[in-house]
Design an enzyme around this catalytic site. Structure first.
Site, PDB file in Angstrom:
ATOM      1  N   LYS A 111      18.183  23.881  33.351  1.00  0.00           N
ATOM      2  CA  LYS A 111      17.654  23.805  31.984  1.00  0.00           C
ATOM      3  C   LYS A 111      16.244  24.342  31.854  1.00  0.00           C
ATOM      4  CE  LYS A 111      20.736  20.558  29.943  1.00  0.00           C
ATOM      5  NZ  LYS A 111      20.973  19.348  29.184  1.00  0.00           N
ATOM      6  N   LYS A 192      33.767  25.597  29.680  1.00  0.00           N
ATOM      7  CA  LYS A 192      33.976  24.269  29.116  1.00  0.00           C
ATOM      8  C   LYS A 192      33.773  24.271  27.603  1.00  0.00           C
ATOM      9  CE  LYS A 192      31.867  20.314  30.428  1.00  0.00           C
ATOM     10  NZ  LYS A 192      30.998  19.422  31.213  1.00  0.00           N
ATOM     11  N   LYS A 195      29.366  21.159  23.200  1.00  0.00           N
ATOM     12  CA  LYS A 195      28.855  20.627  21.949  1.00  0.00           C
ATOM     13  C   LYS A 195      28.225  21.711  21.090  1.00  0.00           C
ATOM     14  CE  LYS A 195      27.102  16.199  23.381  1.00  0.00           C
ATOM     15  NZ  LYS A 195      26.157  15.112  23.283  1.00  0.00           N
TER      16      LYS A 195
END
Ligand code: TRP
Length: 326
Positions: A111, A192, A195
């Site tokens: 990140k 995947k 969100k």
């Protein structure tokens, strides 16, 4: 009873992958364990949030967790920032963790890599997560594979603290659900379902309009040949639909595959299963949303019950550390 603790960040709309991969395990855990479920709004602050949106998303997520079946009579559902104990124990655990240990966290590396602004909170995030877990004398933590390293750290910190200051924390175990309900993006089935809203056609939100849900599934990317077979490596698109369908019906994807010979039939069955899974959730969500105070009252009661567990644990840590009683 075994105590189970888990947390979810209020950072984006909940999608089908969260529901089938993680959240329905929370619901099932309630039957055999003492569940403590936390909306981790402090963890959301590691990147800047819009204040109005953060507040709205927090309440929305609470309603959604209630709608999927988190039962506030049996389990504790609360918001992390409603208890100051989390931030307080987090500091203590930051002083228990080493800089090198936090620097090795792969999520931090991923990140922070290339990010323009990296908050110190992004770095210390795992200490706050460890505080969440250790405050509740947690036995078991159901998390996705991406959180395994953070959970290992929580265990290491508990063991180190206990070694230095005497028995204080219960050392938790990870409970990583077996693969199978890994839900992939419908348009890009090798990644995947996430969100983030960068693939609206590939992502099913739990609160999506049900007609739109069916359409997205019927337009899902499949594979070039025509055989229906569960083979995630060579047939990611078809296997994803089989995973989703079987997660909804509680069957094995390879067994489900035997029932179909055509992609069209598989898509229709998958669409119907998802729509019928989401319909009652959306119905309960709407009822909760129509009641302006109900969910807030549940969260207030949850915070109260959470504090009754967390406060004595924090006091134990404070005493053992040698902090003078106020
Ligand atoms: N870090 C977790 C995630 O991103 C969320 C989380 C915060 C959590 N505190 C927790 C999960 C404690 C389990 C237990 O998914």
């Amino acid at each position: 009873m075994t105590r189970v603790f888990s947390g979810i960040k209020p950072t984006g709309p909940v999608q089908l992958g969260n529901l089938l991969g993680a959240l329905r395990h929370w619901v099932a855990d309630q039957d055999e364990a003492d569940g403590v479920f936390c909306i981790v709004d402090l963890h959301a602050l590691t990147v800047p949030q819009d204040p109005v949106e953060l507040r709205e998303r927090t309440l929305e997520l609470a309603r959604l967790l209630l709608a999927i079946g988190i039962d506030p009579e049996r389990s504790i559902l609360f918001v992390q920032s409603h208890l100051s104990e989390h931030a307080e124990l987090s500091w203590i655990l930051e002083c228990t963790a080493s800089f090198g240990e936090l620097r090795r966290m792969t999520q931090f590396k991923d990140k922070s890599d290339g990010a323009e602004f990296v908050s110190a909170g992004l770095f210390t995030y795992p200490a706050l997560m460890a505080a969440d877990i250790l405050l509740y004398d947690t036995d078991r933590v159901p998390v996705g594979d991406d959180q395994r390293q953070h959970l290992e750290l929580a265990r290491d910190l508990a063991i180190r603290f206990n070694g230095r200051y005497g028995d204080t924390f219960v050392v938790p175990e990870a409970a990583i659900p077996k693969i199978g309900a890994r839900v992939m993006d419908l348009q890009h089935p090798t990644r995947k379902m996430s969100k983030s809203e960068d693939s609206p056609q590939g992502t099913i939100l739990v609160l999506d309009d049900l007609d739109a849900v069916a359409k997205k599934i019927k337009r899902a990317v499949t594979d070039t040949d025509t055989e229906v077979r569960f083979d995630p490596e060579h047939k990611p698109g078809v296997s994803n639909l089989l995973s989703i369908l079987s997660a909804c019906t509680g069957e094995d994807p390879a067994v489900v595959a035997d029932r179909f010979t055509r992609y069209g039939d598989l898509k229709a069955a998958c669409a119907e299963a998802v729509v019928e899974t989401l319909r009652p959730i959306q119905q309960r969500y709407r009822e909760l949303a129509a009641d302006p105070t109900g969910t807030k009252d549940i969260l207030a009661a949850g915070a109260e019950r959470a504090r009754a567990i967390a406060r004595p644990v924090l006091d134990r840590a404070r005493t053992n550390l040698g902090l003078l009683a106020p």
